[in-house]
Design an enzyme around this catalytic site. Sequence first.
Site, PDB file in Angstrom:
ATOM      1  N   GLU A 125      61.746  45.576  43.050  1.00 24.22           N
ATOM      2  CA  GLU A 125      62.269  46.353  44.177  1.00 24.22           C
ATOM      3  C   GLU A 125      63.795  46.346  44.249  1.00 24.22           C
ATOM      4  O   GLU A 125      64.382  46.223  45.324  1.00 24.22           O
ATOM      5  CB  GLU A 125      61.662  45.840  45.487  1.00 24.22           C
ATOM      6  CG  GLU A 125      60.156  46.013  45.541  1.00 24.22           C
ATOM      7  CD  GLU A 125      59.526  45.451  46.801  1.00 24.22           C
ATOM      8  OE1 GLU A 125      58.575  46.075  47.316  1.00 24.22           O
ATOM      9  OE2 GLU A 125      59.962  44.377  47.258  1.00 24.22           O
ATOM     10  N   CYS A 126      64.440  46.512  43.115  1.00 17.07           N
ATOM     11  CA  CYS A 126      65.910  46.575  43.071  1.00 17.07           C
ATOM     12  C   CYS A 126      66.339  48.034  43.249  1.00 17.07           C
ATOM     13  O   CYS A 126      66.913  48.657  42.342  1.00 17.07           O
ATOM     14  CB  CYS A 126      66.420  46.002  41.757  1.00 17.07           C
ATOM     15  SG  CYS A 126      65.974  44.269  41.516  1.00 17.07           S
TER      16      CYS A 126
END
Length: 514
Positions: free
Chosen positions: A321-322
């Site tokens: 989830e970057c």
Amino acid sequence: MVLTDAKTLPEDPIDSAHSLPLIPLPAHVRPAEGHLLLPSLEVEGDPATVALMREDLRRLAGTAGPEAAHAAGNVVLALTDDASTGPEGYILDTRDDGIRITARDSAGLYYGTRTLLQLLRRTDEGWSVPRILIEDAPRFAYRGVMLDVARHFFSVSEVKAYIDRAVALKFNHLHLHLTDDQGWRIQIDAWPLLTERASAGDAGEGPGGFFTKDDYRHIVEYAADRHMTVVPEIDLPGHTHAVGVAYPDLVEEPWITDQLVAEAERLAQPVPVHGEHFSGWAVGHSSLRIGEERTYDFVKDVLDEVAAMTPGPYLHIGGDECLGTSPADFAVFMTRATHLVGETGKTPIAWHEAGAVHDIAEGTVGQYWGSVVPQGSHAEEATRFVTGGGGLILSPSDRTYLDMKPDAEFPLGLDWAGIVPLRTAYDWDPADVVAGVAESAILGVEAPLWTETVESLEDADALVFPRLTAHAETAWSPREGADRTWESYLSRLTALAPALRTSGIDVTLPADEG
């Protein structure tokens, strides 16, 4: 947690495992006629396993039987050179005048005692166990649970209790999610402000907390005594807002989107502010400063210290989830970070997004958290870990995520991956998720519990059970067999449920069965 209760098993002939309280289902069950009745249980054999078994029996009956070394035990726990059971396997035989468990290794011997504890019943006349021969070994070597102690902190005693729940079902890895946007939970000597400033608070109004190095070592030792490996996770380069509370120069300004603002408004939660504690649930807004060399000094120090106090082979570095990190920066960071893990002597584990990076360290293990039917590039990303020699851990979010609601009205949990009732949790197979990946490349299965809505061990139990038993069966039991069915599983769960309730877990079965 010891899974037995005061009810006597029926004296009807047992022709399969279907009616027995056995989860996970053993590989081979050969029932004999009747039950073995023993006035007391006197355990002898492998000292470490005997000590744990006596402790379990003490909790059940207030005594563990004679302690004298010369006492002849009617429960024998023996290590053997017989290779037929395989790693972590065991043979349990109650067909004669006593109970005998044999195994090649102490882990297998321990798992044999977990099966025995499920079968044992106390009666007015003593201990009753069905006459039976079980030959058993796990399908997958990695059978994991994950506990997120970053969103809401759990004490050492609570983590130990979670370990007890997991090992009773033959799980052998505890993945501790130690860091996230809401808090940093592990002492790092080289960067003391992480716990001085970034451990206070959580994903709500709680006080937070952290593990000292002695706390962490105690958890590791407690787990190891029960044949469980601790897998620490330092989530990088995203999920790092808390790092910026302690060291603002290491973290970028939050990446704020219209969607993030709208979600915060819907949940009546704050939006993240650089350098200030964040108690919301939004994800994807934080990132380390990937172009700064000081960032890698920080990462190296943290990984070195965590590796030094972790005897197990793995060190998890996140990578999920970057959303505010460019693909180019993400590739630079994950390449360096996985190689830094390798320099500590540990095998890196990363969430499947890291499979988009071609130069991650050889042998990096991927943890797949996409849906059971992969979407977009998820299958390709997962496959890259296999071609890189690392293999996969399967955690499809719409099957194994224990924080997903079991039904739409359940007061705890989330639903972004869908509603996951018990049958949905049971009806999937790890070998079918990523096409083209051989079962031999799958290390195993892990069931994560994220704790946005979980503030206590009681909350955890409410979400985890009974679905954790389904994941235990998926990870341990053969894929096929006469009793490897939903109907058999539900029958066995119904038989086991009273013991779960006796141990303090208020388990609810589908349609109130059992």
